[in-house]
Design an enzyme around this catalytic site. Structure first.
Site, mmCIF file in Angstrom:
data_model
loop_
_atom_site.group_PDB
_atom_site.id
_atom_site.type_symbol
_atom_site.label_atom_id
_atom_site.label_comp_id
_atom_site.label_asym_id
_atom_site.label_seq_id
_atom_site.Cartn_x
_atom_site.Cartn_y
_atom_site.Cartn_z
ATOM 1 N N LYS A 187 -25.228 -10.419 -7.634
ATOM 2 C CA LYS A 187 -23.842 -10.432 -8.121
ATOM 3 C C LYS A 187 -23.784 -10.257 -9.627
ATOM 4 C CE LYS A 187 -22.742 -13.548 -4.301
ATOM 5 N NZ LYS A 187 -22.480 -14.964 -3.910
ATOM 6 N N LYS A 215 -23.161 -7.286 -1.552
ATOM 7 C CA LYS A 215 -23.646 -7.334 -2.938
ATOM 8 C C LYS A 215 -25.068 -6.809 -3.066
ATOM 9 C CE LYS A 215 -24.472 -11.666 -1.152
ATOM 10 N NZ LYS A 215 -23.696 -12.337 -0.081
ATOM 11 N N GLU A 218 -28.719 -20.503 4.759
ATOM 12 C CA GLU A 218 -29.398 -19.921 5.912
ATOM 13 C C GLU A 218 -30.627 -20.759 6.276
ATOM 14 O OE1 GLU A 218 -28.282 -17.356 7.526
ATOM 15 O OE2 GLU A 218 -26.689 -16.756 6.129
ATOM 16 N N ALA A 276 0.814 -1.224 0.000
ATOM 17 C CA ALA A 276 0.000 0.000 0.000
ATOM 18 C C ALA A 276 0.841 1.266 0.000
ATOM 19 C CB ALA A 276 -0.941 0.005 1.202
#
Length: 434
Positions: free
Chosen positions: A203, A103, A188, A33
Site C-alpha cells: 500500500k 494492492k 490469516e 454516475a
C-alpha cells in the site's frame, strides 16, 4: 443512456459487498454516475450466502468475463499476483476498463498494467487497494494536486494495529493477541504479510508513487515487522509519552525518497497515535495544505466495497471523455514520472528509541554514552528501570535525536560487543509527524 455493464470476478467478502451495494443503492449510484450500472456477469468459485444473485449470469472462469463482449468494466476482486495479472491484462487487451482492490497486483505489476491501459485507452481504477473505505488515493491524486507532497505516514494494516492496541491497552503478549486476531478473522492462518509489514509495504508503494510522481517500486521498500515487540517496549514508550504503531512512511529528501514500513514511536498527543483497533489512517503533509489526516475502516465487506463502487462511478463518468484528459493512474502524466531514487534504509534519518539491557554498575552509562557520541548520536532523554532486573541486567531506555540509520546500526554493533556489561539492544524508530 444505456446502462454500463460490469462483470465481477470474485464474490468473496469484497465482491459480495460490491454486488450488494450496487443493488441496494442502484438509483443513487445512477444519479451520481449519469447512467445505470448493471452487473451483467459474475465469476465465482462458490456461492456467497450474503448475496441474492438470482438472474445474474454465472461462470466459474474469470477469463469468460474478460472476453465477454457485453462487459464494459471488469471488477477484479480475486486477489493474488498471477491469475489476477493475467485477467487484468486480458480485460485491457479486450478494451475493457478495470476496477481492482488488489494492492499486491498494483504494487508489483502496476507499471506494466498502466502502460498497457494507456496504450489501449482504458482506465484501471484502484482506490480500494489502499486503506479500504478511506478515499485516500483520490485525496492525494486530486484533492491535493496543488501541493508538493513532503511526506506521508500511515497505519495501513488493521491486523497489526489491532495487535499493538491490545498489547498497550490490556498488557497482552504478541502471540496471545495474534491468536485472537486469527480467530476473529483479522489475520490469516499464515499472518506473515500482515505482521511482517508486506501488506503495508504494498500500500505504501502505491501511495508514494501517487504522492511523488515516481514509478511503482515495491522491491525497494524496506519492511520490518512487529513480532519482536514486547509489552515492556509498549509500556516504556507510553511512559515516555509515545505510542508504538506499525507505520508506513514515505518521505521526499534531497537525496531521494524514503520508503519504509516498521514499528514507530509517535508522540501520544498526535491524532494518528490514537487510531486504535483495526482502523486505518493516513497522514499527508503538503507544502500548501500542511498536514491532513484521513481516517476510517481499512478493510471489511462494505467499507472496501464503497471504494470499489466509487471507482466504478468515476470510470462510468469518464467513459465519454477524451482519454488524454482523464486523471492519470499515478496522478502525474505518464511521461512526467520522475527518476528520484529510493533510499536504502541505512541512508534514512530518524530519531530512535533504544532499550539496552545492561549491568547496573558504575561507568556503564558512560560507556554507552561514549559509543553513541563517537558516532554523532545525541541522547534526548534517558530512563532506567532498576526494579526490572533480569539475568543480572536492567533495562536502560534512551531516546536519541535524529541520526542516519547506518550510524545507529554501527552503535548497536559496538554496544552488543560489550558482552560483559551489555546484552541485547532493541531499536525502534521515532517519528514526530508534525
Amino acid at each position: 443512456m444505456k446502462p454500463v455493464k460490469v462483470g465481477i470476478c470474485g464474490l468473496g467478502t469484497v465482491g459480495g459487498g460490491t454486488f450488494n451495494v450496487l443493488q441496494r443503492n442502484a438509483e443513487e449510484i445512477a444519479r451520481r454516475a449519469g447512467r445505470g450500472i448493471e452487473v451483467a456477469q459474475i465469476a465465482m468459485r462458490s456461492q456467497n450466502p450474503n448475496c441474492q444473485i438470482t438472474g445474474t449470469p454465472i461462470t466459474a472462469d474469470v477469463f469468460d468475463v474478460a472476453s465477454n463482449p457485453e462487459i464494459d468494466i471488469v471488477i477484479e476482486l480475486i486477489g493474488g499476483y498471477t491469475v489476477a495479472r493475467d485477467l487484468v491484462l486480458k480485460a485491457i487487451e479486450n478494451g475493457k476498463h478495470v476496477v481492482t482492490a488488489n494492492k499486491a497486483l498494483i504494487a508489483v505489476h502496476g507499471n506494466e498494467i498502466f502502460a498497457k491501459a494507456r496504450e489501449k485507452g482504458v482506465i484501471v481504477a484502484f482506490e480500494a487497494a489502499v486503506a479500504g473505505g478511506i478515499p485516500v488515493i483520490k485525496a492525494i491524486r486530486e484533492g491535493l494536486s496543488a501541493n508538493r507532497i513532503n511526506w506521508l505516514a500511515g497505519i495501513i494494516n488493521g491486523t497489526g494495529n489491532f495487535i499493538l492496541t491490545e498489547m498497550r491497552e490490556k498488557g497482552r503478549a504478541f502471540p496471545d493477541v495474534l491468536a485472537e486476531a486469527q480467530a476473529l478473522g483479522y489475520a490469516e492462518a499464515d499472518p506473515t504479510f500482515d505482521v511482517e509489514g508486506i501488506d503495508a509495504a504494498h500500500k505504501l508503494t502505491i501511495l508514494a508513487s501517487i504522492a511523488f510522481g515516481i514509478p511503482l517500486q515495491f522491491d525497494k521498500a524496506y519492511t520490518e515487522g512487529i513480532t519482536q515487540l514486547t509489552t515492556a517496549d509498549v509500556n516504556y514508550a507510553e511512559a515516555l509519552g509515545y505510542r508504538i504503531k506499525h507505520l508506513g512512511v514515505a518521505r521526499r529528501t534531497v537525496d531521494g525518497i524514503e520508503l519504509r514500513v516498521h514499528p514507530t514511536l509517535i508522540p501520544a498527543d498526535r491524532l494518528i497515535a490514537n487510531v486504535n483497533g483495526v482502523m486505518n489512517a493516513v497522514m499527508v503533509n503538503g507544502d500548501a495544505a500542511g498536514s491532513t489526516l484521513y481516517y476510517g475502516a481499512g478493510a471489511g465487506m462494505e467499507p472496501t466495497a464503497s471504494s470499489v463502487v466509487a471507482d466504478l462511478v468515476d470510470v462510468v463518468r469518464a467513459m465519454t471523455s477524451d482519454p488524454e484528459n482523464r486523471v492519470p493512474h499515478l496522478a502525474f502524466q505518464p511521461d512526467s514520472l520522475s527518476a528520484h531514487p529510493i533510499l536504502p534504509i541505512e541512508a534514512c534519518k530518524s530519531a530512535y528509541y533504544l532499550r539496552i539491557q545492561a549491568k547496573d554498575h558504575p561507568g556503564v552509562l558512560a560507556q554507552v554514552a561514549s559509543i553513541l557520541s563517537a558516532r554523532g548520536i545525541n541522547i534526548e532523554s534517558i530512563m532506567q528501570k532498576e526494579a526490572e532486573e533480569q539475568d543480572g541486567l536492567v533495562p536502560m531506555i534512551l531516546l536519541t535525536h535524529g541520526v542516519v540509520e547506518q550510524h545507529i546500526n554501527d552503535a548497536i554493533v559496538a554496544l552488543e560487543a560489550l558482552q560483559d556489561v551489555v546484552g541485547k539492544v532493541v531499536r525502534i524508530r521515532v517519528e514526530q509527524l508534525n
